[in-house]
Design an enzyme around this catalytic site. Structure first.
Site, PDB file in Angstrom:
ATOM      1  N   CYS A  96      50.716  37.921  43.018  1.00 52.80           N
ATOM      2  CA  CYS A  96      51.497  38.295  44.199  1.00 52.80           C
ATOM      3  C   CYS A  96      52.125  39.688  44.061  1.00 52.80           C
ATOM      4  CB  CYS A  96      52.525  37.206  44.477  1.00 52.80           C
ATOM      5  SG  CYS A  96      52.980  37.120  46.201  1.00 52.80           S
ATOM      6  N   HIS A 194      50.334  32.309  44.380  1.00 51.46           N
ATOM      7  CA  HIS A 194      51.597  32.579  43.710  1.00 51.46           C
ATOM      8  C   HIS A 194      52.038  31.407  42.832  1.00 51.46           C
ATOM      9  CE1 HIS A 194      55.075  31.054  46.492  1.00 51.46           C
ATOM     10  NE2 HIS A 194      54.355  30.074  46.044  1.00 51.46           N
TER      11      HIS A 194
END
Lengths: 237, 418
Positions: A96, A194
């Site tokens: 991310c 993530h």
């Protein structure tokens, strides 16, 4: 593994800035899957006020909010350790916000491009919409990982340059640009999956281990494999 | 409040009507629908309803509902109180709370973190209480650094009296925006969201706890006048006088809520000696900390929605021989992302009998396996009770830690115990 030690050295970069949502999971699973195979590990937590050691085997970077992301990029660039480690051939797994800042450029909250660490040939900036939800993607067959699943929560969109390759093709979710998800270049890998991307995808954790130690024996399937199947089924239902 | 303009009176009346209809038809407690209808008729209603009252807004990631209840209990000795005790913490809920008590001079409103700046502008409260900020349901919530910045800016524009936890750097930084603040040392167990200076981004020096300062820009923890001491279960007031807390609600998190409530009561002129007996009477808040007794086993329900909350719940678990059930769902009110389970350290559960249930129990199973905590996978609480009773007939207690909808499902299964 590095020549000077028989331990797999896992370096967690800036948990004080880049550990927003479950990023610790990647550290824990990598360590566990190594140790279950009898590979001893050593984990180093590098805070943003510390120098990044260059002798690590696998460097992990997590997600972060806008401001911590900018701070992390500035500090990593000033420190230089991560770049030197990558040049030495270390593996990097970045998630991310971490994925965006190891690239050439990334965008701040007003979409101004800012310089990244520059170890992965990608360029990111803010998109029009926020990508939030379960994501499913098929990893480049050359990597032998298969289908991956995770949760994405990001505003960024990422374009892949000629030196890097897309990590995967998006089946569900947005990823880089609604078509591909993540990128890799040698042993540098970035993804928008993530938080606990490695817990949810044991095969991805094993790819990092293979990169460092060569062939590894399979493990008896356990809860990681069950969760992987369960989340895939739920996302594609 | 009898001098409310006609339009506002009408709006309030319509809202109340809708609320009773909602309750009568079993759709809910009516707090939200009533406020929504009233706002359509008079968009400025919240300001009008707030005028002439001494209000306190209570905001935080964790402990809002409980602290609102504690403060309301303490303030009731001044007379009628307007409060949103059902946890409807957005402006619609505030309108309902104030319309239901048109003559209450004083009020306490639990306020959603995101809405605090707006509600602050509209209600011009006498007091704003700020307790903690930590990661929570990030698939739909704001980034907390951004939230703190909005709090700080809104407070800088207001004359309100802030009562804030100085031990939480993000909260303190927001509170430092206000002209008038009372600083409370209420503690902070979860520190993973506050290693980084809110002012300049430097790595905070946090030693000795609860002190913190930034070596780069010099921002530091404000000096406090109220403090809680968890080891002795006491609170020290600005005169240096000590009081035993002896709350019914368990744990350090509730001691923190308690000291904040005492400081707020003091701002209304209520001495801790007068406030404490009322705080001690509270045994559960909207089902939280309730015990259900079923088949002769006491099942205690702990609601925890995020990593900071789970850490606090682990700290109040009964001695290791008491089994614990962990239950996690990922519906919209819970946040659809379970990644936060990886932020919590479960190794403290080793040596305890652990059960996992809920829609995302497989996530919990992998998490516990990774921390080498043995566990059993189950479907329901009564299944656990059956299994335990067959093995040890003298079992008397079980703790349950559940996130939002998982908690509500268990409450519903046992008849919505209060």
């Amino acid at each position: 593994m590095s020549d000077t030690s028989s331990r797999l050295r896992i370096v967690w970069i800036y948990p004080d800035l880049l550990s927003t949502y479950g990023d610790q999971g990647n550290v824990l699973i990598l360590r566990r899957r190594a140790e279950l195979r009898g590979i001893p590990t050593e984990t180093v937590h590098v805070h943003s006020s510390d120098a990044v050691p260059v002798e690590g085997d696998v460097y992990l970077l997590g997600g972060g909010e806008d401001r911590p992301q900018i701070l992390a990029a500035e500090r990593l660039r000033a420190d230089g350790g991560l770049k030197r480690a990558a040049e030495r051939g270390a593996a990097v797994f970045a998630v991310c916000a971490g994925y965006q800042i190891i690239g050439e450029t990334y965008g701040d909250d007003a979409a101004n491009p800012l310089p990244g660490v520059g170890i992965l040939d990608v360029r990111s900036n803010r998109g029009q919409t926020r990508a939030v939800g379960e994501i499913v993607a098929d990893v480049d067959p050359a990597l032998g990982v298969g289908r991956i699943t995770g949760f994405e929560n990001h505003q960024g969109r990422t374009a892949i340059g000629p030196s890097a390759r897309p990590l995967s093709t998006t089946v569900k979710g947005i990823g880089n640009d609604d078509a591909t998800e993540g990128a890799y270049q040698g042993q540098i890998l970035g993804t928008y999956l993530h938080g606990p991307a490695l817990p949810r995808n044991p095969a991805l954790a094993d790819l990092l281990l293979r990169w460092r130690v060569g062939q590894i024996p399979p493990l008896q399937p356990s809860w990681g494999e069950t969760l992987h199947e369960e989340r895939l089924a739920a996302a594609l239902r | 409040m009898s001098e409310l303009p006609l339009r506002a009176q009408l709006a309030a009346a319509l809202g109340k009507g809708a609320a009773s209809l909602s309750r009568a038809t079993g759709r809910g407690d009516g707090s939200v629908i009533g406020g929504r209808i009233a706002l359509k008729v008079e968009p400025d209603l919240l300001s009008k309803l707030a005028r002439g009252r001494r209000l306190t807004l209570v905001s935080a990631t964790n402990g809002k509902t409980t602290t609102t209840r504690l403060i309301a209990s303490a303030l009731r000795q001044l007379g009628e109180i307007a409060t949103n005790e059902h946890g409807a913490n957005m402006p619609t809920g505030h309108i309902t709370a104030l319309s239901n008590r048109p003559n209450a001079r004083n009020g306490v409103l639990e306020t959603d973190e995101k809405y605090l700046p707006q509600v602050l502008r509209e209600t011009a409260p006498a007091v704003v209480v700020l307790m903690n900020l930590s990661r929570d349901q990030m698939d739909r919530a704001s980034e907390i650094n951004l939230l703190a910045k909005k709090w700080r800016d809104a407070l800088a524009m207001s004359d309100t009296h802030v009562i804030a936890n100085a031990d939480d750097p993000l909260v303190a930084w927001a509170g430092l925006g206000a002209r008038n603040a009372t600083w409370v040392s209420a503690g902070q167990r979860w520190k993973e969201d506050s290693w980084c200076c809110p002012e300049c981004g430097g790595h905070l020096k946090r030693d000795p706890d609860p002190h913190w300062e930034c070596p780069e820009c010099g921002l530091r923890r404000p000096d406090t006048t109220w403090a809680v001491n968890n080891a002795t279960d006491t609170v020290t007031d600005p005169n240096g006088q000590e009081f035993r807390l002896q709350l019914h609600l368990p744990g350090d998190a509730n001691r923190a809520n308690g000291v904040i409530a005492l400081a707020t009561a003091a701002a209304y002129g209520i001495h801790p000696e007068q406030a404490l007996p009322r705080l001690r009477e509270i045994e559960s808040v909207a089902g939280r900390y309730t015990s259900i007794v079923t088949s002769g086993v006491e099942v205690r329900l702990l609601l925890s929605k995020n990593p900071a909350g789970w850490l606090e719940s682990f700290a109040v678990l009964d001695p290791p021989r008491v089994p614990v059930i962990l239950s996690v769902n990922a519906q919209i009110p819970d946040g659809k992302d379970t990644s936060w389970l990886w932020d919590v350290d479960y190794t403290v559960l080793r040596g305890r009998r652990v059960f996992v249930m809920g829609e995302r129990r497989t996530d919990l199973a992998l998490r516990l396996e990774t921390d080498e905590v043995p566990f059993e996978v189950v479907d329901r609480v009564d299944q656990v009770i059956g299994r335990l009773k067959s093995e040890q007939p003298d079992i008397t207690k079980i703790d349950v830690i559940a996130n939002y909808t998982a908690f509500q499902q268990i409450r519903t299964a046992y008849g919505r115990v209060q």
